[in-house]
Write a protein that holds these residues in place. Structure first.
Motif, PDB file in Angstrom:
ATOM      1  N   TYR B  68     -16.600 -16.265  18.291  1.00  0.00           N
ATOM      2  CA  TYR B  68     -17.276 -16.496  17.018  1.00  0.00           C
ATOM      3  C   TYR B  68     -18.445 -15.528  16.844  1.00  0.00           C
ATOM      4  O   TYR B  68     -18.622 -14.928  15.776  1.00  0.00           O
ATOM      5  CB  TYR B  68     -17.762 -17.960  16.951  1.00  0.00           C
ATOM      6  N   LEU B  69     -19.245 -15.367  17.937  1.00  0.00           N
ATOM      7  CA  LEU B  69     -20.391 -14.454  17.870  1.00  0.00           C
ATOM      8  C   LEU B  69     -19.919 -13.016  17.630  1.00  0.00           C
ATOM      9  O   LEU B  69     -20.544 -12.263  16.871  1.00  0.00           O
ATOM     10  CB  LEU B  69     -21.206 -14.523  19.171  1.00  0.00           C
ATOM     11  N   LEU B  70     -18.799 -12.645  18.255  1.00  0.00           N
ATOM     12  CA  LEU B  70     -18.249 -11.299  18.047  1.00  0.00           C
ATOM     13  C   LEU B  70     -17.839 -11.113  16.590  1.00  0.00           C
ATOM     14  O   LEU B  70     -18.036 -10.041  15.999  1.00  0.00           O
ATOM     15  CB  LEU B  70     -17.046 -11.065  18.967  1.00  0.00           C
ATOM     16  N   LEU B  71     -17.308 -12.167  16.050  1.00  0.00           N
ATOM     17  CA  LEU B  71     -16.876 -12.116  14.651  1.00  0.00           C
ATOM     18  C   LEU B  71     -18.070 -11.888  13.728  1.00  0.00           C
ATOM     19  O   LEU B  71     -18.004 -11.124  12.762  1.00  0.00           O
ATOM     20  CB  LEU B  71     -16.175 -13.448  14.298  1.00  0.00           C
ATOM     21  N   ILE B  72     -19.183 -12.550  14.063  1.00  0.00           N
ATOM     22  CA  ILE B  72     -20.396 -12.390  13.260  1.00  0.00           C
ATOM     23  C   ILE B  72     -20.886 -10.946  13.319  1.00  0.00           C
ATOM     24  O   ILE B  72     -21.329 -10.372  12.335  1.00  0.00           O
ATOM     25  CB  ILE B  72     -21.504 -13.354  13.766  1.00  0.00           C
TER      26      ILE B  72
END
Lengths: 364, 233
Positions: B68-72
């Motif tokens: 999720y953080l990578l997606l952000i």
């Protein structure tokens, strides 16, 4: 002699201060002092592995460290060979690759074959360090340092890295290295007899300070120096010439240059080649010499050398008499004998020692 | 029996993709991990513990959180992703790149840790000895430090490879589950498990997954044995 190293450094540590000022000349210089008195810190400072807090270091006239001018040459550009106490061969490289690590075939004027021949390590070239003995590893470390084109060779406790039984084996190699490659050697040791076998030119360290820097026969004239040296054990060194060699009688006759002194020693167990006219070093322990006020006849002791007492130091019931017999030697007698016989400065005496008490060290 | 081991095109594609992601990940990660591992092993600096904490975070974070953080960060609206998308026309999220990045981020702490420990075990005194022989900093590193830390580097490489093969959570959230592009072995197994009657296909993929992991672990074990042997000798 040409000076190769000028030092004036202060190194301050939590519970320790190293404060040394001296000039070291060509040849072999021994640094003697009890363990933990700053000998290794001194070598590390010269090599650049430790940074002194103030002062300067000049090597062959070039400034490699100066705290005021903010000069601090990197270790790799100082060209100081360092044979560490723990040897530090690269475990993943063969002996040959270890030796050639710092060697530049195109630039170096040092011959690889000559180095491995002198140090007798040719048979080890393809081995890994783990398969070599302590003495072999040490010789490889010396060879590696010479091949890297060092201006000075620093050696930290070279007599302690190997088996006690074999420790003296390194001495002829160090002598050979010095003579073949003409590299100044700076050797640290807490073992005075071993150092003396190599050199009489000594630096005495105590509590991080330089006590004295002189020849051994001058050092013994000072009580402070004697205090530092006598606990380690010591011996006298006489420089003599062979004037007769009688192999059948296992006997060598020696005299000094002014020919006012003649002694005889056993030629065995010395294994070197003895020839008339050669200079020889003879070792005699101070406790193996007796003093007499006049020549003694009817005694089996053959060597009776006349001399004059220069100084007497009393310590723990013993009297150390420094006698000038052409060179200064230490004679150890009891304080009682010294008092009884009135052995005082200026007295003429005879130094008595058996031929078996003297040992031939080496040729120069 | 032979039919059981007949792999379909999509199954092959998942296997190929998994191997590709794992190898690229291990190759990219190695130089970075050596650099950072050396830095952490040999240098002390202010805030070292915080840096170490952040580097190790992916080890304990739920992989889906990492994804999720990578997606952000890398998504088309993320601060790096938007730049890449608008200026260069590169889309990271839900692409092959995303699968590789997810694998790198998740395996990074494992690899760095392994390399750092092996560099810490290299005797600094040997590096000093090399310096006194005239070797520059880089020569000391490449001829003394790195060869002596090699077992850690190799096991780091294997760890990166193995961890990437098993990566699921961060990949599915950041790279998606696109057949032929981001659907690696674990994702393919997950998809097959959703469909009734696909037990044979699931089994085939599970079989390959177990086999690859086993090979990687046996490789790591052999390297470990060599390290122990070198130390004892």
């Amino acid at each position: 002699m040409k000076s190769v190293l000028e030092l004036n450094i202060k190194l301050i540590r939590k519970d320790f201060l190293l404060d040394i000022q001296t000039t070291i000349s060509e040849g072999i210089t021994g640094i003697f002092g009890p363990s933990g008195h700053g000998k290794t810190s001194l070598l590390d400072s010269i090599a650049g592995l430790t940074r002194p807090d103030s002062g300067y270091i000049n090597i062959n006239g070039k400034q490699v460290f100066n705290s005021e001018e903010r000069i601090n040459d990197k270790v790799q550009s100082r060209k100081i060979g360092y044979v560490f106490q723990d040897v530090r061969l690269f475990p993943h490289l063969s002996i040959e690759k270890n030796l050639k690590y710092g060697w530049n075939r195109k630039v170096s004027n040092i011959d690889f074959d000559e180095v491995i021949g002198t140090l007798q390590i040719r048979h080890l070239l393809n081995k890994k360090p783990e398969f070599c003995s302590g003495g072999e590893k040490q010789r490889v470390a010396i060879g590696r340092a010479i091949l890297s084109g060092s201006q000075i060779l620093l050696m930290d406790e070279p007599f302690s890295a190997v088996d006690v039984r074999l420790r003296k084996d390194i001495i002829p190699f160090l002598n050979a290295v010095y003579q073949k490659f003409n590299i100044p050697l700076l050797i640290v040791s807490h073992d005075l007899p071993d150092l003396l076998s190599l050199t009489e030119n000594l630096l005495l360290l105590k509590d991080g300070k330089l006590l004295a820097h002189d020849k051994f026969h001058n050092l013994i004239l000072n009580e402070k120096n004697l205090d530092v040296m006598h606990e380690s054990g010591w011996f006298n060194i006489l420089h003599l010439n062979v004037f007769a060699y009688l192999p059948a009688k296992n006997m060598v006759l020696l005299n000094n240059k002014s020919d006012n002194l003649q002694i005889q020693v056993l030629s065995e167990p010395f294994k070197g080649n003895i020839e008339v006219g050669n200079e020889i070093k003879v070792l005699i322990k101070p406790e193996n010499i007796a003093l007499a006020k006049e020549q003694v006849s009817n005694i089996s002791v053959r060597n009776q050398i006349p001399g004059v007492i220069k100084k007497v130091f009393l310590k723990d019931g013993l009297a150390f008499c420094i006698v000038d017999i052409g060179e200064n030697i230490i004679v150890e007698v009891t304080e009682a004998s010294q008092k009884n016989m009135k052995l005082i400065q200026g007295e003429e005496v005879f130094c008595l020692f058996k031929s078996t008490a003297a040992k031939i060290l080496t040729f120069n | 029996m032979s039919e059981l081991f007949t792999y379909s095109a999509s199954e092959w594609s998942a296997i190929r993709l998994s191997l590709l992601v794992a190898i690229i990940c291990a190759i990219i990660i190695l130089p970075i991990a050596i650099l950072i591992g050396w830095f952490l092993a040999r240098k002390d600096f202010y805030g070292k513990s915080i840096v170490e904490g952040i580097l190790h975070l992916p080890l304990v974070l739920p992989p889906i959180t990492t994804g999720y953080l990578l997606l952000i960060v890398f998504g088309n609206n993320g601060f790096i992703g938007s730049f890449l998308h608008e200026k260069l026309g590169i889309q990271i999220a839900f692409s092959f790149y995303a699968a590789v990045i997810a694998a790198i981020v998740v395996s990074f702490p494992l690899v760095t840790r392994s390399i750092r420990l092996s560099i810490e075990l290299v005797d600094k005194k040997l590096e000093q000895a090399a310096q006194t022989l005239g070797a520059s900093f880089l020569r000391v590193f490449f001829t003394v430090t790195l060869p002596l830390a090699m077992p850690g580097v190799i096991s780091g490489f294997i760890l990166a490879f193995a961890r990437s093969l098993g990566e699921f959570g961060a990949t599915i959230s950041f790279a998606g589950n696109i057949e032929g592009e981001t659907q690696t072995l674990p994702l393919a197994i997950f998809s097959e498990m959703q469909i009734p009657g696909q037990e044979a296909s699931t089994f085939r993929l599970v079989f390959v997954s177990v086999l690859l992991s086993l090979i990687a672990m046996i490789g790591a074990e052999i390297v470990n044995k060599r390290i122990l042997k070198n130390k004892a000798g």
